[in-house]
Write a protein that holds these residues in place. Structure first.
Motif, PDB file in Angstrom:
ATOM      1  N   ASP A   1       4.323  -3.166  -4.568  1.00  0.00           N
ATOM      2  CA  ASP A   1       3.488  -3.304  -5.916  1.00  0.00           C
ATOM      3  C   ASP A   1       3.632  -1.868  -6.701  1.00  0.00           C
ATOM      4  O   ASP A   1       2.848  -1.321  -7.337  1.00  0.00           O
ATOM      5  N   GLY A   2       4.921  -1.245  -6.539  1.00  0.00           N
ATOM      6  CA  GLY A   2       5.125  -0.034  -7.384  1.00  0.00           C
ATOM      7  C   GLY A   2       4.466   1.232  -6.689  1.00  0.00           C
ATOM      8  O   GLY A   2       4.611   2.341  -7.313  1.00  0.00           O
ATOM      9  N   LYS A   3       3.959   0.930  -5.446  1.00  0.00           N
ATOM     10  CA  LYS A   3       3.069   2.272  -4.711  1.00  0.00           C
ATOM     11  C   LYS A   3       4.411   2.979  -4.277  1.00  0.00           C
ATOM     12  O   LYS A   3       5.081   2.775  -3.641  1.00  0.00           O
ATOM     13  N   GLU A   4       4.144   4.549  -4.288  1.00  0.00           N
ATOM     14  CA  GLU A   4       4.895   5.593  -3.705  1.00  0.00           C
ATOM     15  C   GLU A   4       4.654   5.446  -2.251  1.00  0.00           C
ATOM     16  O   GLU A   4       3.341   5.634  -1.903  1.00  0.00           O
ATOM     17  N   LEU A   5       5.762   5.628  -1.604  1.00  0.00           N
ATOM     18  CA  LEU A   5       5.357   5.874  -0.186  1.00  0.00           C
ATOM     19  C   LEU A   5       4.842   7.181   0.371  1.00  0.00           C
ATOM     20  O   LEU A   5       5.290   8.322  -0.085  1.00  0.00           O
ATOM     21  N   GLU A   6       3.842   7.314   1.128  1.00  0.00           N
ATOM     22  CA  GLU A   6       3.283   8.469   1.871  1.00  0.00           C
ATOM     23  C   GLU A   6       3.889   8.737   3.043  1.00  0.00           C
ATOM     24  O   GLU A   6       4.232   8.107   3.992  1.00  0.00           O
ATOM     25  N   ASP A   7       5.039   9.720   2.920  1.00  0.00           N
ATOM     26  CA  ASP A   7       5.806  10.040   4.074  1.00  0.00           C
ATOM     27  C   ASP A   7       5.544  11.604   4.345  1.00  0.00           C
ATOM     28  O   ASP A   7       5.052  12.529   3.646  1.00  0.00           O
ATOM     29  N   THR A   8       6.102  12.100   5.534  1.00  0.00           N
ATOM     30  CA  THR A   8       6.053  13.667   6.041  1.00  0.00           C
ATOM     31  C   THR A   8       7.613  13.902   5.840  1.00  0.00           C
ATOM     32  O   THR A   8       8.441  13.531   6.639  1.00  0.00           O
TER      33      THR A   8
ATOM     34  N   ARG B   1      12.554   5.333  -0.226  1.00  0.00           N
ATOM     35  CA  ARG B   1      11.316   5.469  -1.101  1.00  0.00           C
ATOM     36  C   ARG B   1      11.366   4.455  -2.236  1.00  0.00           C
ATOM     37  O   ARG B   1      10.280   3.637  -2.355  1.00  0.00           O
ATOM     38  N   GLU B   2      12.690   4.237  -2.794  1.00  0.00           N
ATOM     39  CA  GLU B   2      12.755   3.297  -3.803  1.00  0.00           C
ATOM     40  C   GLU B   2      12.496   1.729  -3.660  1.00  0.00           C
ATOM     41  O   GLU B   2      11.678   1.069  -4.158  1.00  0.00           O
ATOM     42  N   LEU B   3      13.148   1.441  -2.152  1.00  0.00           N
ATOM     43  CA  LEU B   3      12.959   0.125  -1.934  1.00  0.00           C
ATOM     44  C   LEU B   3      11.649  -0.268  -1.454  1.00  0.00           C
ATOM     45  O   LEU B   3      11.078  -1.184  -1.712  1.00  0.00           O
ATOM     46  N   TYR B   4      10.905   0.867  -0.740  1.00  0.00           N
ATOM     47  CA  TYR B   4       9.565   0.843  -0.465  1.00  0.00           C
ATOM     48  C   TYR B   4       8.524   0.452  -1.761  1.00  0.00           C
ATOM     49  O   TYR B   4       7.874  -0.459  -1.655  1.00  0.00           O
ATOM     50  N   LYS B   5       8.971   1.113  -2.620  1.00  0.00           N
ATOM     51  CA  LYS B   5       7.932   0.973  -3.843  1.00  0.00           C
ATOM     52  C   LYS B   5       8.281  -0.323  -4.384  1.00  0.00           C
ATOM     53  O   LYS B   5       7.419  -0.958  -4.798  1.00  0.00           O
ATOM     54  N   ARG B   6       9.636  -0.655  -4.259  1.00  0.00           N
ATOM     55  CA  ARG B   6       9.943  -2.198  -5.070  1.00  0.00           C
ATOM     56  C   ARG B   6       9.088  -3.295  -4.156  1.00  0.00           C
ATOM     57  O   ARG B   6       8.707  -4.153  -4.563  1.00  0.00           O
ATOM     58  N   LEU B   7       8.927  -3.178  -2.889  1.00  0.00           N
ATOM     59  CA  LEU B   7       8.123  -3.930  -2.011  1.00  0.00           C
ATOM     60  C   LEU B   7       6.748  -3.876  -1.996  1.00  0.00           C
ATOM     61  O   LEU B   7       6.082  -4.532  -1.103  1.00  0.00           O
TER      62      LEU B   7
ATOM     63  N   ALA C   1       0.698  -1.029  -0.046  1.00  0.00           N
ATOM     64  CA  ALA C   1       0.109  -0.088  -0.042  1.00  0.00           C
ATOM     65  C   ALA C   1       1.011   1.168  -0.023  1.00  0.00           C
ATOM     66  O   ALA C   1       2.008   1.231   0.443  1.00  0.00           O
ATOM     67  N   SER C   2       0.138   2.452  -0.510  1.00  0.00           N
ATOM     68  CA  SER C   2       1.110   3.582  -0.464  1.00  0.00           C
ATOM     69  C   SER C   2       1.143   4.251   0.895  1.00  0.00           C
ATOM     70  O   SER C   2       2.495   4.528   1.529  1.00  0.00           O
ATOM     71  N   SER C   3       0.253   3.922   1.874  1.00  0.00           N
ATOM     72  CA  SER C   3       0.584   4.443   3.372  1.00  0.00           C
ATOM     73  C   SER C   3       1.346   3.279   4.163  1.00  0.00           C
ATOM     74  O   SER C   3       0.861   2.047   3.971  1.00  0.00           O
TER      75      SER C   3
END
Ligand code: G3P
Ligand code: MG
Length: 380
Positions: A259-266, A251-257, A216-218
């Motif tokens: 399903d290609g979704k961008e990490l929602e971060d602050t 962010r890139e590693l999160y996306k790979r894990l 998920a993104s979040s």
């Protein structure tokens, strides 16, 4: 009686100009002061009661420790014995004048009880989080001690593990979830820190050693970065990677894990208005400290994240920085005047190479003294 007693007549507070200084590349280059200009400028402003604060994307230690170091580096004449004595008026800088990248995170102590703090040194970074009031502070080193195979190539030393980590019983790594990931400063062991950060973000509700089922993104727990500097100035001929490089990797590693979704971060820190608003609050308190009108009981007030002061106390505020993408962009967006110096990240020719770079409203100067002198001249 018609005549007002003197004490009732507030001296007409001529709206002063004020300065906000970046540290790395303006006043210091890592541990080395930029001489002679940095101490010259701060002494001049202090002697003339012109308010100033320091707004840095640096961090990883308490505000007191950083100010003690800066005072010893910038005004070595002040006796070491006074280190930590913040009331000492001979000091160039007071702790109340320093805003580090994570200082605004004091706001989060009621929101998150058990936090994973990433970056900086051990024990300093944990000490900062505890000094802000976070109830439970976990560090990557605690996770390595509890589960050594979490990252077999860890660079944490046996000394650090022995002296600066919590035991598995104390840290409760495998039984208690964390509430958030706070990135205070640049990682010292990016391998370990990348792994445990991703573990937290992709965990099952914040519990280490688990993975949630779906991407998920979040993230499973929120992550708050204290800045996104891709580069910073260390005095090496070419700028070095900052916390922003760690964020891009995460962010890139999160996306790979996921399903290609961008990490929602602050992201806090410069160039974001949340940091400038916090600095404006601190500048107001500094002005009241200097002119003796400090409001009683205001000491502990931590303004809400992103809340801008209502009162415009200053005729003009000058942000002095070395990085167009953080200091200058943020100062311009916040409505301050901006001064760019040549002693850090910025190099002549950068604007030609990247026309979109934010430009300083007052100009580019060889050093902080030239820049501040130009601002003082423009306002007398
Ligand atoms: O980690 C320090 C670096 O990101 C920049 O610090 O003082 O130039 O904002 P500063
Ligand atoms: Mg800088």
């Amino acid at each position: 009686s018609s005549s007002l007693r003197l004490s009732q007549v507030q001296p007409q507070q001529q709206q002063p100009i004020a300065f906000v200084f970046d540290i790395d590349g303006v006043l210091m280059q890592t541990k080395n002061p930029i001489l002679p200009h940095a101490p010259m400028v701060l002494s001049h402003l202090k002697d003339h009661n012109i308010p100033f604060v320091l707004l840095t994307n640096g961090g990883g230690q308490t505000e007191q420790a950083r100010v003690d170091f800066l005072n010893s580096a910038l005004s070595p004449s002040v006796s070491e014995a006074d280190v930590g004595d913040d009331s000492d008026s001979t000091k160039l800088l007071h702790t109340s004048q320093l805003i580090q990248s994570h200082t605004p995170m004091k706001n989060l102590v009621d929101k998150y009880k058990r936090v994973l703090v990433i970056g900086g040194l051990d024990p300093q970074a944990r000490d900062v989080a505890l000094s802000y009031g976070f109830k439970e502070v976990i560090r990557p080193i605690d996770i390595v001690r509890a589960t050594p195979n979490v990252w077999p190539y860890t660079r944490y030393t046996q000394h650090e593990l022995t002296h600066h980590s919590l035991s598995a019983t104390e840290s409760k790594i495998e039984t208690e979830p964390i509430d958030a990931v706070l990135v205070f400063n640049d990682p010292r062991d990016m391998g370990t820190d990348l792994q445990v950060t991703i573990d937290a973000l992709c965990s099952d509700k914040g519990l280490f050693g688990t993975r949630r089922n779906s991407g998920a993104s979040s993230p499973s727990v929120p992550i708050i970065w204290s800045n996104m500097d891709l580069l910073w100035s260390t005095g090496y001929p070419i700028p070095r990677f900052g916390q922003g490089a760690f964020r891009i990797s995460t962010r890139e590693l999160y996306k790979r894990l996921n399903d290609g979704k961008e990490l929602e971060d602050t992201v806090l820190g410069k160039p974001w208005p949340v940091s400038y608003a916090f600095a404006e609050w601190v500048l107001g308190k500094e002005w009241r400290r200097i002119n003796g009108s400090a409001q009683k009981g205001s000491k502990g007030i931590v303004p809400g994240l992103g809340v801008r002061p209502k009162e415009q106390l200053f005729k003009k505020v000058y942000m002095v920085g070395d990085n167009p993408e953080s200091d200058i962009l943020g100062g311009n967006d916040y409505g301050w005047e901006t001064i760019l110096v040549r002693t850090g990240v910025y190099k002549d020719g950068d604007f030609e190479r990247n026309p979109k770079l934010a430009r300083p409203t007052l100009g580019v100067f060889d050093n902080v003294w030239e820049g501040v002198s130009a601002a003082l001249k423009a306002n007398n």
